[in-house]
Structure formats: C-alpha cells, structure tokens
Design an enzyme around this catalytic site. Structure first.
Site, mmCIF file in Angstrom:
data_model
loop_
_atom_site.group_PDB
_atom_site.id
_atom_site.type_symbol
_atom_site.label_atom_id
_atom_site.label_comp_id
_atom_site.label_asym_id
_atom_site.label_seq_id
_atom_site.Cartn_x
_atom_site.Cartn_y
_atom_site.Cartn_z
ATOM 1 N N GLY A 40 -2.807 -1.747 -7.274
ATOM 2 C CA GLY A 40 -1.634 -2.623 -7.321
ATOM 3 C C GLY A 40 -1.793 -3.731 -8.356
ATOM 4 O O GLY A 40 -2.896 -4.252 -8.559
ATOM 5 N N HIS A 69 0.837 -1.210 0.000
ATOM 6 C CA HIS A 69 0.000 0.000 0.000
ATOM 7 C C HIS A 69 0.871 1.259 0.000
ATOM 8 O O HIS A 69 0.551 2.238 -0.678
ATOM 9 C CB HIS A 69 -0.885 0.036 1.249
ATOM 10 C CG HIS A 69 -1.854 -1.097 1.350
ATOM 11 N ND1 HIS A 69 -1.751 -2.076 2.305
ATOM 12 C CD2 HIS A 69 -2.951 -1.407 0.614
ATOM 13 C CE1 HIS A 69 -2.734 -2.935 2.172
ATOM 14 N NE2 HIS A 69 -3.474 -2.572 1.145
#
Ligand code: PAF
Length: 284
Positions: A148, A37
C-alpha cells in the site's frame, strides 16, 4: 481457500502451483484486515493472479522495544473470513517461532532509502520489514507482490530490495484507502479514542490542501517552497493537538529532501495522536 501455518508447506504448495503455470500474487499484511488490505487483494485480482496468497503475521523483528508489538490488534477468525470474501486463495498464518528459528541470525538491511523518515525514528524497523518480506518472497515465489502507498517509504525500500537482490517479481503499489473522513485506513486507528480520531483528521486535511496548492503552483510555473510548506503543515497538525514526528518533502524515488514541490515530490507525515503513531503521505 487454503490455510497454511508451516512455512515449508506453503513453499511446497506455491512451488507446485507455479510449476502448473499459476500466476501467484503475494499480499503481505500484519492482519486485523481493513478496507486498505482488501484493496490490495482486489488489486491482485485485477491483475489476474491465479493464486492470491495473503500472509498475516505480526512480525516481531520490525517492532522496537518500546513499540506496540504485544498490543498490536489480532483477529485471526475475522481475517480469515475477510480474505475468503475478498477472493484470496491462500492465507499464511505463521508463528514467530516457525518464521524465526532458534538462533536466527540472517537479516536484510537496506542502507540508502531507510536512512531518513521512519527509518531514522524507528531504528531496525526496515531491517525487520526487509527480512520478513524477503522470507515471504522465498516462500511464495510470487509473480508480483502488492503493497500500500500509505507505507510509502516501505514500498520504495522493498522495490530497492527487489532490484538489488534480484528477486524475480514485480512490486505493485496500491493507492491509499481512506475513511469517509479522509483518515488513511490503518489497523492502528483502532487505538484512537473518538477525540483522537477527530484530531487525526488534520493530517489528511492539511496534506490534501498542500497537494492542491502545490499542484496549482506547479501549473503556474511557481513551485512552492518545501520548507515553508512543511512548516505550514506542522503548524496545522500541532494546532489540532498532534505531536509532530516529521513532515518532510522528498523526491518520490530517492527520498532525498527537495527545496520546492514539483510533480515528483512526495510529502510524508508522521505524528503521535496520544500514544498512537500515525503516518500518511501525498504525491504532488
Ligand atoms: O506493511 C505491513 O503491514 C508490514 O510492514 C509488512 C509489509 C506486512 C511486513 O511485516
């Protein structure tokens, strides 16, 4: 760093910042933040966002009835500290009740890229993802949003949603962040015992090997057979004690199965390691 819990307040602030000329980045997360993250926040900084909004919301709508919604790890205090240290300028912590009002009845359904892979195994999952991400886009009006590559199918679906619903923003895909062992970082890694963590290493190891072999074969003009390579990866995963959910070689943009591994191929894996479902992928 600004902290918002009310969707309306976040929306008002983003609108004002945008009117003042700020470039807004959105980093959607379900919290329990890890290096993966943080790399999304870093990618937003690198693209010179003036405001980086991190949303932290375990979205109930994307979990199936027998999935881990209740036990999904949560740590608001640690997430706040990590966001601040990484350079986020706003964090959004909504509750399920203020994201989904009484009799919420509108959902976003992507009907092409969601058919296979995790979409086939987790019915309703991407409907939940698209719905919450569309809501976050409407609340923040970002110039770009960062996702991601670990959730490769999700990222392709979001891109398609942005295209098909005319959201005015760019979708940025950030590379997979791995532990030193090769294991792709995931909040769910916290469920793994040390023996399960050991078994999980077979995922990145077998994908890396396949990627190396496939690249060599492409260079040599003799691309590898997708079926044979999927079977080889499956065997390696099973030998490590993992239960294979799928190993699939697909076209990286259409997500349709391919016959041979070329430079536009993505190989995706989902396994159960004990009770924990893990995913990973490589691009050839
Ligand atoms: O990838 C995730 O963490 C979630 O699916 C997302 C994009 C934050 C939506 O809840």
């Amino acid at each position: 760093m600004n902290i918002f819990r009310e969707p309306k307040k976040l929306q008002k602030w983003c609108r004002a910042r945008k009117a003042a000329g700020a470039k807004i980045a959105l980093v959607p997360t379900m919290g329990y933040l890890h290096e993966g993250h943080i790399s999304l926040i870093t990618a937003a900084k690198r693209r010179k966002a003036d405001e980086i909004v991190v949303s932290v919301f375990v979205n109930p709508v994307q979990f199936g009835p027998n999935e881990d919604y209740a036990k999904y790890p949560r740590d608001e205090k640690a997430d706040l500290a990590k966001c601040k240290a990484a350079g986020a300028t706003a964090v959004f912590f909504p509750t399920p009740e203020n994201m989904y009002l009484d009799r919420h009845s509108v959902y976003v359904n992507e009907e092409d890229l969601s058919k296979g892979l995790c979409g086939a195994r987790r019915p309703g999952h991407f409907r939940g993802v698209c719905t919450v991400v569309a809501k976050l886009f409407n609340l923040t009006h970002p110039d770009f949003a960062v996702f991601g590559q670990k959730d490769y199918q999700q990222a392709q679906i979001i891109k398609r949603m942005v295209r098909d619903l005319n959201f005015d923003l760019d979708v940025v895909l950030a590379p997979i962040v791995r532990e030193a062992s090769g294991l792709a970082r995931s909040s769910r890694n916290t469920y793994l015992s040390s023996a399960e963590k050991g078994a999980a290493l077979a995922i990145s190891r077998s994908l890396k090997e396949l990627q190396t072999d496939a690249k060599k074969a492409v260079k040599a003009g003799k691309p590898l057979d997708a079926g044979k390579m999927s079977a080889k990866v499956s065997e390696a995963l099973k030998a490590a004690g993992l239960k294979v959910d799928y190993v699939e070689c697909v076209d990286a943009s259409t997500l349709e199965p391919v016959k041979t591994l070329s430079s536009g191929t993505c190989v995706l894996v989902a396994v159960y390691d004990g009770k924990t479902r893990l995913i990973d992928n490589v691009l050839i």
